[in-house]
Motif scaffolding. Structure first.
Motif, mmCIF file in Angstrom:
data_model
loop_
_atom_site.group_PDB
_atom_site.id
_atom_site.type_symbol
_atom_site.label_atom_id
_atom_site.label_comp_id
_atom_site.label_asym_id
_atom_site.label_seq_id
_atom_site.Cartn_x
_atom_site.Cartn_y
_atom_site.Cartn_z
ATOM 1 N N GLY A 172 0.832 -1.133 -0.204
ATOM 2 C CA GLY A 172 0.155 -0.201 0.129
ATOM 3 C C GLY A 172 0.925 1.256 0.072
ATOM 4 N N GLY A 173 0.419 2.101 -0.795
ATOM 5 C CA GLY A 173 1.218 3.347 -0.631
ATOM 6 C C GLY A 173 2.434 3.459 -1.551
ATOM 7 N N ALA A 174 3.055 4.699 -1.503
ATOM 8 C CA ALA A 174 4.423 4.889 -1.954
ATOM 9 C C ALA A 174 5.704 4.511 -1.006
ATOM 10 N N ILE A 175 6.711 4.139 -1.443
ATOM 11 C CA ILE A 175 7.879 3.560 -0.161
ATOM 12 C C ILE A 175 8.349 5.059 0.277
ATOM 13 N N PRO A 176 8.268 5.111 1.597
ATOM 14 C CA PRO A 176 8.599 6.310 2.280
ATOM 15 C C PRO A 176 10.314 6.536 1.993
ATOM 16 N N ASP A 177 10.379 7.749 2.065
ATOM 17 C CA ASP A 177 12.005 8.271 1.638
ATOM 18 C C ASP A 177 12.773 7.817 2.729
ATOM 19 N N ALA A 178 12.331 7.486 4.178
ATOM 20 C CA ALA A 178 13.189 6.933 5.209
ATOM 21 C C ALA A 178 13.792 5.532 4.666
ATOM 22 N N LEU A 179 13.000 4.765 3.927
ATOM 23 C CA LEU A 179 13.311 3.517 3.473
ATOM 24 C C LEU A 179 14.239 3.285 2.044
ATOM 25 N N ARG A 180 14.537 4.477 1.555
ATOM 26 C CA ARG A 180 15.332 4.440 0.203
ATOM 27 C C ARG A 180 16.764 3.845 0.398
ATOM 28 N N ILE A 192 9.818 -16.171 -10.137
ATOM 29 C CA ILE A 192 8.777 -15.945 -9.414
ATOM 30 C C ILE A 192 8.949 -16.196 -8.079
ATOM 31 N N PRO A 193 9.108 -14.979 -7.123
ATOM 32 C CA PRO A 193 9.423 -15.590 -5.927
ATOM 33 C C PRO A 193 8.255 -15.993 -5.201
ATOM 34 N N ALA A 235 13.948 -11.562 5.692
ATOM 35 C CA ALA A 235 13.652 -10.416 4.626
ATOM 36 C C ALA A 235 12.044 -10.235 4.268
ATOM 37 N N ILE A 236 11.469 -9.217 3.980
ATOM 38 C CA ILE A 236 10.150 -8.952 3.714
ATOM 39 C C ILE A 236 10.407 -7.932 2.306
ATOM 40 N N ARG A 237 9.490 -8.391 1.178
ATOM 41 C CA ARG A 237 9.424 -7.622 -0.067
ATOM 42 C C ARG A 237 8.343 -6.587 0.245
ATOM 43 N N PHE A 238 8.614 -5.299 0.058
ATOM 44 C CA PHE A 238 7.732 -4.137 -0.063
ATOM 45 C C PHE A 238 7.898 -3.342 -1.326
ATOM 46 N N GLY A 239 7.022 -3.201 -2.098
ATOM 47 C CA GLY A 239 7.146 -2.654 -3.386
ATOM 48 C C GLY A 239 7.880 -3.698 -4.407
ATOM 49 N N ASP A 240 8.938 -3.079 -4.882
ATOM 50 C CA ASP A 240 9.891 -3.837 -5.702
ATOM 51 C C ASP A 240 11.128 -4.084 -5.149
ATOM 52 N N SER A 241 11.207 -3.785 -3.665
ATOM 53 C CA SER A 241 12.557 -4.138 -2.969
ATOM 54 C C SER A 241 12.375 -5.287 -1.784
#
Length: 688
Positions: A172-180, A192-193, A235-241
């Motif tokens: 959900g939502g955009a990736i916060p800048d803090a996680l860049r 296919i993960p 490890a957890i995938r969020f967005g593409d990272s």
């Protein structure tokens, strides 16, 4: 396809299905729950372990809040703790607190007044100046903590992902800048993960000023379906990272590795420089729990802030700061208890990673698990099919018990988490299927044998039928044995037979046969065969007994005495009365079967048979109902007493056709005009 093939396929299907589920890491929830409970039992058998001592806990406990007045604790105090730990030689300080909102600073007017007062103080007021400096620090608590983290360079802060209850929501939502800059830089990802646990729906990160001052690692915990915490989500995938957990980031900082020296192999594990730590396909790291709450060294943060700890207490260590005060922080159910603080779980994972004491990843043990499942299923089926039910059950219990013991020993000695539930289930179901088949086959065989016995007993005596059932030959073994033979003939039937239809004649004979059969079988004899309007019965088959002669005489008298009632039945049908004639003799005979190669009949052969038949014929000449040889009378009297021969009278010896020597004859009743010999009971009156 035969029934045996169907059972075999069913027995093979069970371990194959279980092995397939294990291979695909797709066991249903109830099966995973059982496997988890088996692991809990193995922890209990192994007992607690001693931590390495590399990781320590500093907890914001009830005493910390009592001394410093409020929750959440001011970030100025956290900053003070970070500086003190850095000065004491700590290599990494991981903070399991979410600084999602900024802490309120002092109003600007108050800060200006304090700053002006500080500049006007004389040098002699150093103590007051220090106190004003501390107050000024509270004007920006976040900045103070950020400065402490930035200046020491040893901090790791936590952030948290949020999942929908069903775990299926997209990120959900955009990736916060803090996680860049917090994601793994080196990722080797399959096309296919495995994302069956779903994407995080949200993320909670520290305020920007803090996020820029320290490394970041997520503190998200995903418990099992039964509520027990057995894995760390490395490890957890969020967005593409992909984002590392706080323990992974703390270990990286402790080992002095650059972010490019840590590589994530999605679905396999994480490489820390030259070392590789395996995970399962969902990037879950099995946790080797050391013991109950307090197993990891734990101290109160209040003692550090007050300077009550010895210098060097944290030199070279990873220190994890978290909360455990009443009503604050989180706790989890582990194999050693239900109240392990969240920070202690993270500390345990860090210690596992540093010491290599993580349970061997179940993916690495997949071949052993598959072999155990298939082997257990096949061995259980083999035991169930080859052994008697009790022996098969005992063998399966030994098989299962041996595997349970082996897995417990291997877990305690080498941290090997081998599958227990699926192999045990495969062995148990394999045994149960073939035991059920064996039972069904046995029941079918029993029913078939019973049906064959009933069929045989329609044409043979029960004793002969039993011997035929138990014989390995088509017939019976020949043997010589002493028996008592009774010949019975229905006198006068030939005369009335011409007046009867075939059906009426058969009904009369069946009534007579039933009358004879009841008398003979009631006294342990067997009807060898029905001979037209007569029968031959034998007493002493399959084994002779002392009372055979007495039983034969009793059966003969029962037949004779029952004729009156049977004649009344004949009279009611308009038929004349019939009489019966019987002859008895005792002697050795050959017992066996005779006939051709495909059809045979059981019989007895010997002189004793001929004598009994001649005595039955003699009754017409004597005008009596029963004629018995002296051999029968003597045998009955010696074993059953005088009551067995009551009513019989001794007659002069008679020459029988075909025999040179005369035979002693006794009759029942006495022939008309013949008196009983002295010492014998007189026969009852009987009208013939």
């Amino acid at each position: 396809m035969g029934r045996r093939s169907s059972w075999l396929l069913a027995a093979l299907a069970v371990p194959l299905v279980l092995a397939g589920l294990r291979l695909a890491d797709a066991e249903p929830g109830w099966l995973r729950g059982l496997e988890g409970r088996s692991l809990t039992l193995r922890y209990g058998l192994r007992g607690p372990l001693e931590p390495s001592g590399i990781v320590s806990l500093l907890m914001i406990d009830d005493r910390t809040l009592a001394e410093h007045g409020r929750w959440p604790l001011s970030r100025r105090l956290i900053a003070d703790a970070v500086r003190r730990l850095a000065a004491d030689g700590a290599r990494v300080v991981a903070i399991d607190l979410l600084f999602a909102e900024p802490e309120a600073p002092l109003p600007a007017e108050v800060a200006d007044i304090l700053d002006d007062a500080r500049s006007r103080l004389p040098r002699s007021a150093d103590g007051l100046a220090v106190r004003i400096d501390r107050l000024l620090e509270t004007a920006d608590p976040d900045g103070t903590l950020a400065a402490a983290l930035d200046s020491t360079g040893i901090g790791v802060l936590g952030f948290a992902f949020g999942f929908d209850p069903d775990g299926t929501a997209a990120a959900g939502g955009a990736i916060p800048d803090a996680l860049r800059n917090a994601a793994f830089r080196v990722v080797r990802e399959p096309a296919i993960p495995d994302l069956r646990d779903g994407h995080p729906a949200s993320v909670v990160v520290p305020v920007p000023v803090l996020a820029r001052s320290a490394a970041l690692g997520h503190v998200t915990v995903r418990i099992e379906a039964d509520g027990v915490l057995r894995h760390d989500q490395s490890a957890i995938r969020f967005g593409d990272s992909w984002y590392p957990s706080l323990p992974v980031e703390a270990v990286r900082r402790y080992r002095g590795l650059d972010a490019d020296e840590v590589a994530l192999h999605v679905g396999h594990g994480i490489r820390f420089g030259p070392d590789f730590v395996a995970t399962d396909r969902r990037m879950r790291l099995p946790v080797n729990h050391y013991g109950p709450r307090g197993t990891i060294e734990t101290r109160s943060l209040a003692d550090l802030l007050a300077g009550r700890l010895p210098p060097g207490s944290y030199r070279g260590r990873i220190v994890l700061i978290g909360a455990s005060a009443q009503g604050v922080g989180d706790s989890f159910h582990t194999p050693f208890g239900r109240a392990l603080p969240g920070p202690e779980h993270l500390a345990t994972v860090i210690d596992n990673l540093l010491t290599g004491r993580t349970p061997k990843d179940r993916s690495a043990l997949l071949p052993a698990d598959i072999a155990a499942i298939l082997g257990g299923g096949l061995l259980g089926a083999a035991l169930g099919s080859a052994l008697a039910p009790m022996a098969a059950a005992a063998g399966t219990a030994v098989l299962v018990g041996g595997w349970l013991a082996a897995t417990a020993v291997l877990f305690a000695a080498a941290d090997l988490w081998l599958a227990v539930t699926s192999p045990v289930l495969a062995a148990g179901l394999g045994f149960a299927l073939f035991a059920a088949r064996r039972s069904q086959v046995g029941e079918q065989a029993r029913r078939l044998a019973e049906r064959q016995r009933r069929n045989l007993m329609r044409y043979f005596s029960p004793a002969v039928a039993e011997r035929l059932m138990n014989s390995n030959r088509p017939g019976l073994e020949d043997r010589i044995q002493t028996v008592t033979i009774l010949f019975v003939d229905l006198v006068g039937f030939t005369g009335i037979n011409e007046r009867l239809s075939p059906r009426e004649a058969m009904d009369v004979l069946r009534g007579f046969y039933g009358h004879v059969e009841s008398a003979v079988l009631d006294r342990g004899g067997v009807v060898d065969k029905f001979l037209g309007d007569g029968a031959m019965a034998i007493f002493g088959i399959p084994e002779p007994a002392p009372r055979d002669a007495g039983d034969a005489l009793g059966a003969a008298r029962q037949i004779a005495e029952g004729m009156a009632e049977w004649n009344r039945e004949l009279a009611s049908a308009g038929l004349p009365a019939l009489t019966v004639a019987m002859g008895l003799h005792l002697g050795p005979v050959l017992i066996g079967d005779t006939g051709g190669t495909r059809q045979f009949t059981f019989t007895i052969i010997g002189d004793a048979v001929n004598v009994a038949s001649r005595l039955e014929s003699l009754t017409r000449e004597l005008g009596v109902t029963i004629a018995a040889s002296d051999a029968v009378i003597e045998a009955a009297r010696s074993t059953a007493g005088g009551a067995a021969i009551e009513g019989f009278v001794e007659l002069p010896p008679r020459h029988l056709r075909g025999r040179e020597r005369p035979v002693g004859v006794w009759s029942w009743p006495a022939p008309v005009g013949t008196a009983a010999r002295p010492g014998l009971l007189s026969p009852p009156d009987q009208t013939r």
